[in-house]
Motif scaffolding. Sequence first.
Motif, PDB file in Angstrom:
ATOM      1  N   GLU A 136      13.877   1.721  -6.977  1.00  0.00           N
ATOM      2  CA  GLU A 136      13.492   1.066  -5.855  1.00  0.00           C
ATOM      3  C   GLU A 136      12.818   1.814  -4.765  1.00  0.00           C
ATOM      4  O   GLU A 136      11.705   1.610  -4.418  1.00  0.00           O
ATOM      5  N   ARG A 137      13.195   3.001  -4.798  1.00  0.00           N
ATOM      6  CA  ARG A 137      12.570   3.829  -3.663  1.00  0.00           C
ATOM      7  C   ARG A 137      11.311   4.259  -4.243  1.00  0.00           C
ATOM      8  O   ARG A 137      10.243   4.113  -3.393  1.00  0.00           O
ATOM      9  N   PHE A 138      11.122   4.514  -5.333  1.00  0.00           N
ATOM     10  CA  PHE A 138       9.702   4.823  -6.155  1.00  0.00           C
ATOM     11  C   PHE A 138       8.752   3.429  -6.185  1.00  0.00           C
ATOM     12  O   PHE A 138       7.817   3.595  -5.575  1.00  0.00           O
ATOM     13  N   ALA A 139       9.393   2.355  -6.694  1.00  0.00           N
ATOM     14  CA  ALA A 139       8.496   1.471  -6.726  1.00  0.00           C
ATOM     15  C   ALA A 139       8.272   0.556  -5.523  1.00  0.00           C
ATOM     16  O   ALA A 139       6.831   0.215  -5.201  1.00  0.00           O
ATOM     17  N   PHE A 140       9.169   0.587  -4.476  1.00  0.00           N
ATOM     18  CA  PHE A 140       8.628   0.280  -3.278  1.00  0.00           C
ATOM     19  C   PHE A 140       7.785   0.941  -2.578  1.00  0.00           C
ATOM     20  O   PHE A 140       6.819   0.474  -1.790  1.00  0.00           O
ATOM     21  N   LYS A 141       7.602   2.322  -2.690  1.00  0.00           N
ATOM     22  CA  LYS A 141       6.931   3.257  -1.995  1.00  0.00           C
ATOM     23  C   LYS A 141       5.288   2.790  -2.495  1.00  0.00           C
ATOM     24  O   LYS A 141       4.462   2.785  -1.999  1.00  0.00           O
ATOM     25  N   ILE A 142       5.568   2.854  -3.929  1.00  0.00           N
ATOM     26  CA  ILE A 142       4.061   2.613  -4.570  1.00  0.00           C
ATOM     27  C   ILE A 142       3.384   1.085  -4.042  1.00  0.00           C
ATOM     28  O   ILE A 142       2.244   0.953  -4.097  1.00  0.00           O
ATOM     29  N   ALA A 143       4.479   0.270  -4.033  1.00  0.00           N
ATOM     30  CA  ALA A 143       4.071  -1.221  -3.747  1.00  0.00           C
ATOM     31  C   ALA A 143       3.477  -1.288  -2.270  1.00  0.00           C
ATOM     32  O   ALA A 143       2.590  -2.319  -2.150  1.00  0.00           O
ATOM     33  N   MET A 144       4.063  -0.508  -1.330  1.00  0.00           N
ATOM     34  CA  MET A 144       3.603  -0.619   0.097  1.00  0.00           C
ATOM     35  C   MET A 144       2.291  -0.907   0.362  1.00  0.00           C
ATOM     36  O   MET A 144       1.918  -1.704   0.903  1.00  0.00           O
ATOM     37  N   PRO A 145       1.380  -0.099  -0.077  1.00  0.00           N
ATOM     38  CA  PRO A 145      -0.078  -0.246   0.161  1.00  0.00           C
ATOM     39  C   PRO A 145      -0.929  -1.288  -0.459  1.00  0.00           C
ATOM     40  O   PRO A 145      -1.944  -1.546  -0.362  1.00  0.00           O
TER      41      PRO A 145
END
Length: 224
Positions: free
Chosen positions: A96-105
């Motif tokens: 989730e740390r990785f996926a949320f960061k990528i998803a943010m923009p």
Amino acid sequence: MPGPTLPRVSQDSRRQRVADALREAIINGELRPGDRLVELDLSAQLGTSRGPIREALRQLEQEGLVVSYAYRGTLVADISQEEIEQVLVPIRIVIERFAFKIAMPLLDESDFSALRKLVAEMREAADAGDADRMADADLRFHELVIERSGQTHCMQLWRTIQPRVRAYFRRDASGHADRHAVAEQHSALIDALTAGDPARLATAVDEHIHIHLDEASTKADTDT
């Protein structure tokens, strides 16, 4: 096999529908850890042949919801607090740390609208004392963001652990000290996603996951 009344499925149902019925019975607690799952009995209860039952049990074993033993048959698997703390939560944090960061923009207004609707559903479920509905909305919130990241490997890993994550979400939902706080915690995640600050988002994800972990650990200590 005495015990819960399982829903009958139509004659043309195959593995997936049988697996769905058994999975739901396991997650909502009708089938409990240690319950023995006998093909002949399940076939009679579900109104289908033993072939789809056997295939469904094999699928649920791959999902980690049942386990097969020589001479003992197939049993509903337990989810221990130790497994949650030492395995599922660390894997969730990495994904989730990785996926949320990528998803943010990548998230657009329709995505945020969907996330806010899920938070509203959590509030409604808290008002109604519906722990199952709250847990399901919680799970769909996290899955939506992971899916929007477009990271296939993250989604593959998530799907591997999702059945057991869903099981412990449902198990722990009724034990939250303040059910309404669950919706507020997810609102905070939305705020972090809209802020555009990767460091703030990573902290928010860590804190969110550990809030649930700390509550569950406290409850487990109290129960013992």
